[in-house]
Structures are given as C-alpha cells and as structure tokens.
Enzyme design. Structure first.
Site, PDB file in Angstrom:
ATOM      1  N   ASN A   7       0.964  -1.099   0.177  1.00  0.00           N
ATOM      2  CA  ASN A   7       0.221  -0.203   0.147  1.00  0.00           C
ATOM      3  C   ASN A   7       1.140   0.943  -0.037  1.00  0.00           C
ATOM      4  OD1 ASN A   7      -2.140   1.705   0.301  1.00  0.00           O
ATOM      5  ND2 ASN A   7      -3.048   1.208   2.048  1.00  0.00           N
ATOM      6  N   LYS A  14       3.279   0.795   3.431  1.00  0.00           N
ATOM      7  CA  LYS A  14       2.907   0.043   3.991  1.00  0.00           C
ATOM      8  C   LYS A  14       3.318  -1.516   3.737  1.00  0.00           C
ATOM      9  CE  LYS A  14      -0.192   3.208   5.986  1.00  0.00           C
ATOM     10  NZ  LYS A  14      -1.912   3.260   6.232  1.00  0.00           N
ATOM     11  N   HIS A 162     -11.156   6.130  -1.612  1.00  0.00           N
ATOM     12  CA  HIS A 162     -11.961   4.980   0.069  1.00  0.00           C
ATOM     13  C   HIS A 162     -12.531   3.541  -0.583  1.00  0.00           C
ATOM     14  CE1 HIS A 162     -10.699   9.194   2.250  1.00  0.00           C
ATOM     15  NE2 HIS A 162      -9.795   8.371   1.939  1.00  0.00           N
ATOM     16  N   GLY A 192      -7.000  11.985   5.037  1.00  0.00           N
ATOM     17  CA  GLY A 192      -8.187  12.081   3.735  1.00  0.00           C
ATOM     18  C   GLY A 192      -8.963  11.568   4.398  1.00  0.00           C
ATOM     19  N   ARG A 221      -6.098  19.263   2.551  1.00  0.00           N
ATOM     20  CA  ARG A 221      -6.585  19.113   1.060  1.00  0.00           C
ATOM     21  C   ARG A 221      -7.418  20.221   1.884  1.00  0.00           C
ATOM     22  NH1 ARG A 221      -7.246  13.438   0.431  1.00  0.00           N
ATOM     23  NH2 ARG A 221      -5.184  13.242  -0.282  1.00  0.00           N
ATOM     24  N   ASP A 261      -3.035  17.024  12.787  1.00  0.00           N
ATOM     25  CA  ASP A 261      -3.274  16.213  13.847  1.00  0.00           C
ATOM     26  C   ASP A 261      -4.266  15.868  14.349  1.00  0.00           C
ATOM     27  OD1 ASP A 261      -2.955  14.074  15.102  1.00  0.00           O
ATOM     28  OD2 ASP A 261      -0.525  13.708  15.639  1.00  0.00           O
ATOM     29  N   MET A 262      -5.392  15.359  14.121  1.00  0.00           N
ATOM     30  CA  MET A 262      -6.798  15.494  14.812  1.00  0.00           C
ATOM     31  C   MET A 262      -6.553  15.119  16.366  1.00  0.00           C
ATOM     32  SD  MET A 262      -9.910  16.641  14.856  1.00  0.00           S
ATOM     33  CE  MET A 262     -10.970  16.386  13.089  1.00  0.00           C
ATOM     34  N   ARG A 263      -5.137  14.319  16.650  1.00  0.00           N
ATOM     35  CA  ARG A 263      -5.441  14.697  18.045  1.00  0.00           C
ATOM     36  C   ARG A 263      -4.714  15.546  18.597  1.00  0.00           C
ATOM     37  NH1 ARG A 263      -1.340   9.939  17.249  1.00  0.00           N
ATOM     38  NH2 ARG A 263      -0.456  10.820  15.263  1.00  0.00           N
ATOM     39  N   GLY A 311     -11.665   8.293  12.465  1.00  0.00           N
ATOM     40  CA  GLY A 311     -13.075   7.802  12.299  1.00  0.00           C
ATOM     41  C   GLY A 311     -13.172   7.158  13.457  1.00  0.00           C
ATOM     42  N   GLU A 312     -12.243   5.500  13.390  1.00  0.00           N
ATOM     43  CA  GLU A 312     -12.248   5.579  15.080  1.00  0.00           C
ATOM     44  C   GLU A 312     -11.682   6.015  15.547  1.00  0.00           C
ATOM     45  OE1 GLU A 312     -10.246   1.701  13.236  1.00  0.00           O
ATOM     46  OE2 GLU A 312     -10.364   1.976  11.520  1.00  0.00           O
ATOM     47  N   ASN A 313     -10.509   6.624  16.018  1.00  0.00           N
ATOM     48  CA  ASN A 313     -10.192   6.373  17.323  1.00  0.00           C
ATOM     49  C   ASN A 313     -11.031   8.011  17.793  1.00  0.00           C
ATOM     50  OD1 ASN A 313      -8.300   4.556  17.326  1.00  0.00           O
ATOM     51  ND2 ASN A 313      -7.602   5.774  15.232  1.00  0.00           N
TER      52      ASN A 313
END
Length: 381
Positions: A7, A14, A162, A192, A221, A261-263, A311-313
């Site tokens: 990937n 990855k 996606h 993304g 973006r 970084d959303m965190r 979305g998960e975290n």
C-alpha cells in the site's frame, strides 16, 4: 493463500503478509510494517530499494511462510478498471496513464509493481483499485454539469476514493448487524476523508470527485470550495502548480489549526484554543451536512458507520458530528462513544433512529482477499 499486500503512499509504504485461509483475520497477519521516507524523496528508486530490502528480510525470516502472490492498492483506476485485475504490461501502462488523476499515488504504485516483480520474480501480482467500488454511482450523481465536449475530451466525472476501505467496512457492518444487503452512510475519516452513500451494498454517491480534493475538510486538503477561488489565486499570480499545492497540501485542518493531526487539534480544542475549535467545528459540520444529505439518498439507513483513523479513534470528533444530527433522531451514548475496544461496535443511544457504528478499517485484508479470490477463479487456473 499467503498474499503480500503493498500500500504505497506519497511518503511511506505499508505492507502486510496475510494468510487468507485464516478464520480469524488478526491471526492471518504473518508480518506487517511501514517504511517511511522524507516527503521530498517520495517513492524514488533509492527509497523504494531500501523499503523492499526491509520487506524481503522480514518475509525471509518467516521461513516457509513466503508470499504466494502480491496484491497492490492502486488509488485511481479511472473508467478502465472496475474490478481487481491481474497485472500485465498493458495494465501497468494503463495505471501509469492515469497518473495525472492521482499524481502522488499511481506513479508510486507503478514503481512498487516493478520493484516487487524484481524481488519476487514469477509471483502473480494483482491490482485492487480504490475507485472500483464507486463505479456503481449513477450518471446523474457522477457527472459534472460541464459542456459535452469537455466531458468527452477529458476524463471528468466523479470517481470517488477510499472504496477498498468503504467496501470492507460495509461487509463488516452488514455481518455485525446481520443484514444481507446494507443501506448505510459510511464516513471514512483520516488525513484524507470521504463519506459514501451505500444502497443495497452498492455505492450510489460519494463526497470525493474526479480527484481526492473534493468533499470534506481534510488534513491538508480544502475539500469543497467555489471554483472561482482557483481563478482568484491565479489572477493573484499563482501558477497552476502553486494552486494545486495550496489546495492539496496547505489547506484543510493544517491551514485552520496549524496542524493536520486530529489528536493535536482535539487536545487544543479542549484547552479552549480558538483555531483548533474552529477547525474541529468546520470539519464536523461539513461531514454532518453530507451525512444528512446522504440519508435522503440511502432512504432507510441501517447504520451510520465511522471508519478510518480519525473516525475510529476520535470520540470528540464523532460527538461533534452527531451533535448536528438531531433532526435524523441520532444521538451518541457517551460511555459507548468513549470506550475503546476491538471490532465493530455500536456507540449510539438505544432510541436512535438507526445505529451509529465504529468499524475498524482493514484495507489490507480486503486487498489480500480480493487477490486470492481473483487468482483462484477458474479462468486463472
């Protein structure tokens, strides 16, 4: 079948070696990792050589558990590819020809295909396309309202992205909910981000367009904007390359909060920092608008699904999004939303009109299974 999944991104590669015969997906991961390189080097020959040397050494350490096939994530399949395909010279040429639509990703995929062929000569290689799941979008949703000659002369339509992640999330959500044909709104939110309307298991609309730039506010973006902004920037002296850099790499959360970084943004928002609060609110509001619209497209949703890294975290982000969705009779259970657990889970209140789920993204499993299924087909025997 043991499938090595590759990937590639603009600054990393990855890899997963998966045993698709394993009944437990987690047990099927034989090796995994991520090789990073400086952004300015991207997927240069030197960087790829170092990455593949690491992957080869890791797979050799497994002894007899060597790869039997290689599956590649390819971002853009254009109108040419609607299903996974075995890689040939003609397929490589087609993928390379689509590079203008995904300049950071398709060239990296071509380079990885070439490098993998040299490291594991004779092994079958399969391309699995991010855009393929969205080929079911009807013309009235996929086409842009531009003149016919422009539509025919250029590959201008909504392709969506996606798709590998969304399709796997739909499969897992349908199994979790015990429904045979899923109607859902799936929000894949990471650096993304996109949201997809799924009806009877098929993509019928999605927020990303001809390229991954359209739609939600993302890490770097801009997402949706007035096209005249492009003209304004060009009238101000920006070249086409500079405009592309501004909208793809210098906008979004980075432009609003100083970080993608959303965190970090979530922590700063909880401290009361205005820029972080604005960035969080804008991203959540944009996604909520799409979810509300896509609930109409889907008709009777079985679920709203959050997947992808954010979305998960990010419980805070999910809470911000669903707070806008009261008119859809959705609400989050605070305890369930804050909980951390493996696998698919419900985070909504019992009186919600339909469940809100968190479903882990597993693109590598999807690619491995698609590769094994294609190579096991009778015409591949």
């Amino acid at each position: 079948m043991r499938v090595l999944v590759l990937n590639p991104g603009s600054s990393s590669l990855k890899y997963h070696l998966r045993d698709t015969a394993a009944t437990n997906p987690a047990a099927g991961i034989l090796a995994s990792g991520q090789v990073n390189w400086p952004p300015q080097e991207r997927s240069t020959p030197g960087s790829l050589q170092a990455a593949f040397e690491e992957i080869v050494q890791n797979t050799k350490s497994l002894g007899s558990l060597h790869p039997e096939a290689i599956g590649h994530r390819v971002v853009h399949g254009g109108q040419r590819f609607s299903t996974p395909v075995r890689i040939t010279e003609d397929v490589i040429a087609d993928i390379e020809g689509l590079s203008p639509l995904a300049p950071l990703h398709n060239p990296a995929s071509v380079a990885c295909i070439d490098a993998a062929g040299k490291c594991w000569p004779g092994l079958p290689q399969v391309a699995v396309f991010d855009t393929a799941f969205h080929r079911s979008i009807p013309v009235f949703a996929a086409r842009y309202a531009i003149p016919e000659d422009a539509y025919l002369d250029y590959p201008v339509r909504r392709y969506g992205f996606h798709g590998i992640s969304v399709e796997m999330a739909c499969r897992d959500a349908a199994q979790f909910l015990d429904v045979s044909s899923l109607n859902a709104i799936v929000a894949h939110v990471g650096n993304g981000a996109s949201v997809t309307a799924v009806r009877n298991g098929l993509s019928v609309d999605t927020s990303m367009g001809m390229t991954p730039l359209e739609g939600l506010v993302m890490g770097t973006r801009s997402g949706d904007l007035d096209p005249s902004i492009v003209l304004l920037l060009q009238h101000g002296g920006a070249t086409a390359e500079e405009v592309d850099d501004i909208l793809n790499h210098r906008s979004g959360l980075l432009a609003l909060a100083g970080t993608a970084d959303m965190r970090e943004i979530g922590a700063a928002a909880l401290r009361g920092e205005p820029a972080a609060i604005l960035a969080l609110d804008m991203a959540a509001y944009r996604l909520a608008k799409y979810i509300a619209a896509y609930s109409m497209v889907v008709g009777r949703p079985d679920a709203l699904v959050f997947t992808g890294g954010v979305g998960e975290n990010s419980a805070l982000f999910r809470d911000k999004v669903v707070a806008w969705l009261g008119p859809l009779a959705l609400g989050l259970n605070e305890r369930l939303n804050m909980a951390v657990q493996e696998g698919a889970r419900i985070i909504s209140t019992k009186d919600s009109a339909f469940p809100v789920l968190v479903v882990p993204s597993d693109e590598e499993r999807a690619i491995a299974e698609s590769t094994a299924a294609l190579l096991a087909a009778p015409n591949e025997g």
